[in-house]
Design an enzyme around this catalytic site. Structure first.
Site, PDB file in Angstrom:
ATOM      1  N   GLU A 159       0.872  -1.179   0.000  1.00  0.00           N
ATOM      2  CA  GLU A 159       0.000   0.000   0.000  1.00  0.00           C
ATOM      3  C   GLU A 159       0.906   1.224   0.000  1.00  0.00           C
ATOM      4  O   GLU A 159       1.190   1.819   1.013  1.00  0.00           O
ATOM      5  CB  GLU A 159      -0.924   0.014   1.213  1.00  0.00           C
ATOM      6  CG  GLU A 159      -1.971   1.118   1.112  1.00  0.00           C
ATOM      7  CD  GLU A 159      -2.867   1.199   2.339  1.00  0.00           C
ATOM      8  OE1 GLU A 159      -3.863   1.938   2.276  1.00  0.00           O
ATOM      9  OE2 GLU A 159      -2.568   0.551   3.360  1.00  0.00           O
TER      10      GLU A 159
ATOM     11  N   GLN B 165      -0.576   7.304   5.830  1.00  0.00           N
ATOM     12  CA  GLN B 165       0.704   6.961   5.203  1.00  0.00           C
ATOM     13  C   GLN B 165       1.742   8.026   5.573  1.00  0.00           C
ATOM     14  O   GLN B 165       1.440   9.211   5.640  1.00  0.00           O
ATOM     15  CB  GLN B 165       0.547   6.902   3.684  1.00  0.00           C
ATOM     16  CG  GLN B 165      -0.428   5.850   3.199  1.00  0.00           C
ATOM     17  CD  GLN B 165       0.157   4.454   3.245  1.00  0.00           C
ATOM     18  OE1 GLN B 165       1.362   4.263   3.114  1.00  0.00           O
ATOM     19  NE2 GLN B 165      -0.712   3.458   3.415  1.00  0.00           N
TER      20      GLN B 165
ATOM     21  N   HIS C  45      -5.550   6.045  -2.194  1.00  0.00           N
ATOM     22  CA  HIS C  45      -4.831   7.221  -1.676  1.00  0.00           C
ATOM     23  C   HIS C  45      -4.581   8.182  -2.837  1.00  0.00           C
ATOM     24  O   HIS C  45      -3.445   8.517  -3.161  1.00  0.00           O
ATOM     25  CB  HIS C  45      -3.542   6.813  -0.980  1.00  0.00           C
ATOM     26  CG  HIS C  45      -3.777   6.172   0.353  1.00  0.00           C
ATOM     27  ND1 HIS C  45      -4.063   6.912   1.494  1.00  0.00           N
ATOM     28  CD2 HIS C  45      -3.803   4.875   0.728  1.00  0.00           C
ATOM     29  CE1 HIS C  45      -4.242   6.091   2.511  1.00  0.00           C
ATOM     30  NE2 HIS C  45      -4.105   4.842   2.066  1.00  0.00           N
TER      31      HIS C  45
ATOM     32  N   HIS D  23      -9.630   0.447  -0.208  1.00  0.00           N
ATOM     33  CA  HIS D  23     -10.609   0.969   0.770  1.00  0.00           C
ATOM     34  C   HIS D  23     -11.396   2.170   0.232  1.00  0.00           C
ATOM     35  O   HIS D  23     -11.142   3.315   0.553  1.00  0.00           O
ATOM     36  CB  HIS D  23      -9.998   1.248   2.134  1.00  0.00           C
ATOM     37  CG  HIS D  23      -8.707   2.011   2.188  1.00  0.00           C
ATOM     38  ND1 HIS D  23      -8.489   3.193   1.508  1.00  0.00           N
ATOM     39  CD2 HIS D  23      -7.581   1.767   2.891  1.00  0.00           C
ATOM     40  CE1 HIS D  23      -7.279   3.631   1.785  1.00  0.00           C
ATOM     41  NE2 HIS D  23      -6.710   2.786   2.622  1.00  0.00           N
TER      42      HIS D  23
ATOM     43  N   ASN E   4     -12.164   6.000   1.535  1.00  0.00           N
ATOM     44  CA  ASN E   4     -11.102   6.439   2.437  1.00  0.00           C
ATOM     45  C   ASN E   4      -9.800   6.674   1.674  1.00  0.00           C
ATOM     46  O   ASN E   4      -9.389   5.859   0.860  1.00  0.00           O
ATOM     47  CB  ASN E   4     -10.897   5.387   3.538  1.00  0.00           C
ATOM     48  CG  ASN E   4     -12.095   5.315   4.461  1.00  0.00           C
ATOM     49  OD1 ASN E   4     -12.240   6.105   5.382  1.00  0.00           O
ATOM     50  ND2 ASN E   4     -12.984   4.363   4.197  1.00  0.00           N
TER      51      ASN E   4
ATOM     52  N   ASP F  33     -16.128  -1.705   9.479  1.00  0.00           N
ATOM     53  CA  ASP F  33     -15.946  -1.575  10.928  1.00  0.00           C
ATOM     54  C   ASP F  33     -16.879  -0.537  11.547  1.00  0.00           C
ATOM     55  O   ASP F  33     -16.785  -0.253  12.742  1.00  0.00           O
ATOM     56  CB  ASP F  33     -14.497  -1.236  11.258  1.00  0.00           C
ATOM     57  CG  ASP F  33     -14.031   0.099  10.681  1.00  0.00           C
ATOM     58  OD1 ASP F  33     -14.787   0.711   9.884  1.00  0.00           O
ATOM     59  OD2 ASP F  33     -12.910   0.532  11.012  1.00  0.00           O
TER      60      ASP F  33
ATOM     61  N   ILE G  46     -16.710   2.457  11.274  1.00  0.00           N
ATOM     62  CA  ILE G  46     -15.912   3.654  11.572  1.00  0.00           C
ATOM     63  C   ILE G  46     -15.448   4.280  10.259  1.00  0.00           C
ATOM     64  O   ILE G  46     -15.720   5.447   9.993  1.00  0.00           O
ATOM     65  CB  ILE G  46     -14.703   3.299  12.465  1.00  0.00           C
ATOM     66  CG1 ILE G  46     -15.177   2.774  13.822  1.00  0.00           C
ATOM     67  CG2 ILE G  46     -13.782   4.513  12.648  1.00  0.00           C
ATOM     68  CD1 ILE G  46     -14.122   2.038  14.602  1.00  0.00           C
TER      69      ILE G  46
ATOM     70  N   ASP H 162      -8.079  -3.994   6.851  1.00  0.00           N
ATOM     71  CA  ASP H 162      -7.116  -2.891   6.991  1.00  0.00           C
ATOM     72  C   ASP H 162      -6.601  -2.845   8.443  1.00  0.00           C
ATOM     73  O   ASP H 162      -6.279  -1.786   8.967  1.00  0.00           O
ATOM     74  CB  ASP H 162      -7.752  -1.555   6.599  1.00  0.00           C
ATOM     75  CG  ASP H 162      -6.717  -0.445   6.384  1.00  0.00           C
ATOM     76  OD1 ASP H 162      -5.530  -0.767   6.170  1.00  0.00           O
ATOM     77  OD2 ASP H 162      -7.093   0.745   6.468  1.00  0.00           O
TER      78      ASP H 162
END
Length: 366
Positions: A115, A127, A181, A202, A205, A233, A235, A259
């Site tokens: 990642e 990151q 990302h 993901h 996110n 999750d 969240i 994750d």
């Protein structure tokens, strides 16, 4: 010797009350029987995005820590997994490939997921920005060469210089190219998919948020052929958003991931991820210096339960937790579903979907 397990058997097409006959490492037969109990039997989970668990991490490239992290998640039903690293110096990436090769050879791991570090600084999330850089073809070629099949996935921001060439090279060498990302536009996202990307890291996110005049990567990925990772999750994603994304993509183009970081299964406190301090409080992991969410403390059994609680059918949730990621890895002829002839990787759940028993290749995990 034939072993029999009974309950509600979740196949890719239906929930079948009956008996599951195992012959050694393999599933021998599904025998329908309406008189069985209420236990739920799902395929062993396949997690393609996990950084650690049980106090152990994949991110430092230490093989003993990696084996312990894999063992922790195996006890929670993950029978096949990739070891995910975060953005790192090339020397660490290279040493991790060599260190994890024996774990891939013996089946402890299915491979490595990098990642980063070829990610957007604007959307770096947790990151470490000190290690972010544009894609390097010399680095990528070296990692794939020395890995001899160990490197299985790499996340890249498609808008970076050289990213499309990198994505094409990864795809040509049987490495899953993932988009994540990223601050890409809708058009740049689709260019990445056209170049060969097959995974969304993901979804939502670490991405530019959707806007009705510039849909960005989220809508670009959901409207494409890629498989979208979803962190269930409650969240990273509201349950309603999880259900929306899963239904939009369909179970064949969505998969559950954890994750998870090393703090998974551990007490609240201070931890480390990619050289940055992480504080975990009430299940939520955040960077100490800016509060960014830093991975999760999720296990796949909880992810499945949360997905069903969000309104997804049990069959779809099981496909997302096992069948779809197994297909991505090219393992669907061996595992990822409950079907005669496949490896007996199984998770037995109680009626409320809490974990009861885990079997890998027909052997119960203590």
């Amino acid at each position: 010797m034939v072993t029999r397990i009974s309950g509600r058997i979740v196949t890719p097409g239906a929930v079948v009350p009956g008996h599951l006959d195992l012959d050694g490492e393999l599933i021998a037969a599904i025998v329908p029987d309406d008189s069985v109990g209420d236990d739920v039997i799902v395929p062993g989970f396949v997690d393609l995005h996990c950084h650690g668990g049980g106090g152990h991490t994949f991110t430092t490239g230490d093989p003993a820590s990696a084996a312990a992290a894999a063992a922790f998640h195996l006890r929670h039903g993950t029978t096949t997994m990739l070891a995910s690293l975060v953005s790192s110096p090339f020397e660490l990436m290279r040493s991790a490939v060599l260190a994890f090769q024996p774990l891939v050879a013996d089946g402890t791991l299915a491979g490595i997921h990098f990642e980063g570090p070829y990610l957007s600084e604007v959307r770096c999330g947790a990151q470490n920005p000190a290690y972010l850089r544009d894609p390097s073809m010399s680095e990528i070629k070296d990692l794939i060469k020395i890995g001899e099949g160990t490197v299985r996935m790499m996340t890249v921001a498609p808008e970076l210089p050289g990213a499309l060439e990198a994505i094409t090279y990864l795809a040509e060498h049987r490495v899953l190219a993932a988009i994540g990302h990223t601050d890409a536009t809708y058009g740049q996202t689709h260019a990445g998919v056209t170049a060969g990307a097959t995974v969304a890291t993901h979804l939502f996110n670490g991405m530019r948020p959707p806007h009705h005049r510039e849909p960005g990567p989220v809508v670009g990925l959901l409207s494409s052929t890629v498989v979208c990772e979803l962190i269930a999750d409650n969240i990273h994603l509201h349950p309603g958003m999880l259900a929306f994304a899963a239904r939009s993509a369909g179970p064949g183009h969505a998969m559950l991931i954890t994750d998870a970081m090393d703090a998974t299964g551990m007490p609240d406190g201070r931890y480390e991820l990619g050289g940055q301090e992480v504080v975990v409080a009430d299940r939520v992991a955040r960077l100490a210096h800016n509060g960014s969410i830093a991975g999760s403390t999720l296990t796949m059994d909880v992810a499945l339960r949360n997905a069903v609680a969000a309104g997804l059918p049990l069959v779809d949730a099981a496909i997302m937790a096992a069948t779809t990621p197994a297909r991505l890895l090219g393992l669907s002829d061996r595992l990822g579903a409950i079907r005669p002839g496949l490896r007996a990787d199984l998770v037995v759940l109680s009626p409320d979907l809490t974990l009861h028993t885990v079997l890998r290749a027909g052997t119960s995990i203590d």
